[in-house]
Design an enzyme around this catalytic site. Structure first.
Site, PDB file in Angstrom:
ATOM      1  N   LYS A 253      42.516  60.346  43.134  1.00  0.00           N
ATOM      2  CA  LYS A 253      41.424  60.757  42.441  1.00  0.00           C
ATOM      3  C   LYS A 253      39.937  60.707  42.897  1.00  0.00           C
ATOM      4  O   LYS A 253      39.604  59.459  43.268  1.00  0.00           O
ATOM      5  CB  LYS A 253      41.739  60.572  40.959  1.00  0.00           C
ATOM      6  CG  LYS A 253      40.857  61.553  40.093  1.00  0.00           C
ATOM      7  CD  LYS A 253      41.066  60.778  38.500  1.00  0.00           C
ATOM      8  CE  LYS A 253      40.287  61.733  37.432  1.00  0.00           C
ATOM      9  NZ  LYS A 253      40.603  61.437  35.951  1.00  0.00           N
TER      10      LYS A 253
ATOM     11  N   GLU B 288      49.110  62.394  34.167  1.00  0.00           N
ATOM     12  CA  GLU B 288      48.336  61.479  34.911  1.00  0.00           C
ATOM     13  C   GLU B 288      48.520  60.095  34.790  1.00  0.00           C
ATOM     14  O   GLU B 288      48.785  59.766  33.524  1.00  0.00           O
ATOM     15  CB  GLU B 288      46.483  61.836  34.699  1.00  0.00           C
ATOM     16  CG  GLU B 288      45.755  60.786  35.367  1.00  0.00           C
ATOM     17  CD  GLU B 288      44.150  61.003  34.827  1.00  0.00           C
ATOM     18  OE1 GLU B 288      43.358  60.537  35.413  1.00  0.00           O
ATOM     19  OE2 GLU B 288      44.087  61.914  33.969  1.00  0.00           O
TER      20      GLU B 288
ATOM     21  N   CYS C 108      43.252  65.436  37.056  1.00  0.00           N
ATOM     22  CA  CYS C 108      42.458  65.815  35.536  1.00  0.00           C
ATOM     23  C   CYS C 108      40.872  66.391  35.859  1.00  0.00           C
ATOM     24  O   CYS C 108      40.700  67.376  36.285  1.00  0.00           O
ATOM     25  CB  CYS C 108      42.417  64.503  34.974  1.00  0.00           C
ATOM     26  SG  CYS C 108      41.872  64.472  33.206  1.00  0.00           S
TER      27      CYS C 108
END
Length: 251
Positions: free
Chosen positions: A109, A41, A142
């Site tokens: 994200k 990430e 994540c």
């Protein structure tokens, strides 16, 4: 599909080092026959670096063009996390370049983690799917992969693989050890979870990058030091695949 992921220490805002490390991992992954390589990430410039707004990159920036060229050179798809600047907005993003270097997906994200991410970034609002070879693929980043509704949405639209850059830190070892394999098993898809190791600022990363198969099996797992993982995804066995999604009763 043969998948690879790179678990490394943060490049600490050294973009040339970050790109060079990605190129070296691509060289090895390609030589081993991997169809795709996943980096952690915000690999560019590093997840926990200071002054992220000044270090954020547009999608068409030279470092990302360099990585696209590397994917093309090695005929291997590449997913890299990066801090994306789009006008006045910042996103925690991951770009996937195909084996021909073309952009296959730029994912932002959705589930921003904690006050720091929520202060820095705008949340994404889409869960796109795309193709790499014969597989239907999605990217989650994540914290995203810990939310069953997102994984279900992707699986219900035919995804068979999730490529997941992450920056999972202590004490959350349960995510790689238990949550990722459970999500894979419950939704019948493979997950490549590419983490950092070592420390960055006030964070200590768990390492433990994982490739989990569609029946929940651990195909490969790293320890707490840099590692390149490569694994072949098994053929999905209909008799072993979860039917949770079809069976779900909404109360």
């Amino acid at each position: 599909m043969r998948l690879a992921l790179w678990q490394g220490t943060s490049p600490a805002a050294d973009i040339d080092t970050a790109c060079a490390e990605a190129e070296a991992a691509l060289t090895a992954a390609s030589a081993l026959g991997a169809a795709a390589l996943v980096l952690p990430e915000i690999w560019l410039p590093g997840y926990n670096q200071p002054n992220i707004p000044a270090r954020a990159l547009p999608l068409d920036s030279p470092p990302l063009r360099r990585l696209a060229a590397a994917a093309r050179h090695h005929s291997t798809a590449l997913v890299t996390g990066y801090a994306e600047r789009d006008g006045d907005r910042l996103y925690n993003s991951a770009a996937c370049f195909g084996p021909d270097g073309a952009l296959l997906c730029n994912y932002r994200k959705v589930q921003l983690y904690g006050p720091r991410e929520q202060a820095l970034f705008t949340a994404g609002d889409r869960l796109p799917i795309f193709r790499i070879g014969e597989e239907t693929v999605a990217i989650l980043i994540c914290y995203d992969v810990e939310f069953a509704p997102h994984v279900k949405s992707i699986a219900d639209r035919g995804a068979t693989v999730i490529l997941c850059p992450t920056a999972n830190m202590l004490p959350f070892t349960h995510v790689a050890d238990h949550a990722v394999p459970a999500m894979a098993a419950n939704h019948g898809l493979a997950i490549a979870y590419a983490n950092y190791c070592g420390t960055e600022g006030d964070l200590t990363y768990t390492g433990r990058s994982t490739i989990a198969g569609p029946h929940g099996e651990i195909l490969a797992r790293a320890g707490e030091t840099p590692a390149l993982l490569v694994a072949d995804l098994p053929r999905r066995d209909p008799a072993r695949l979860s039917t949770q999604s079809a069976d779900l009763k909404v109360l």
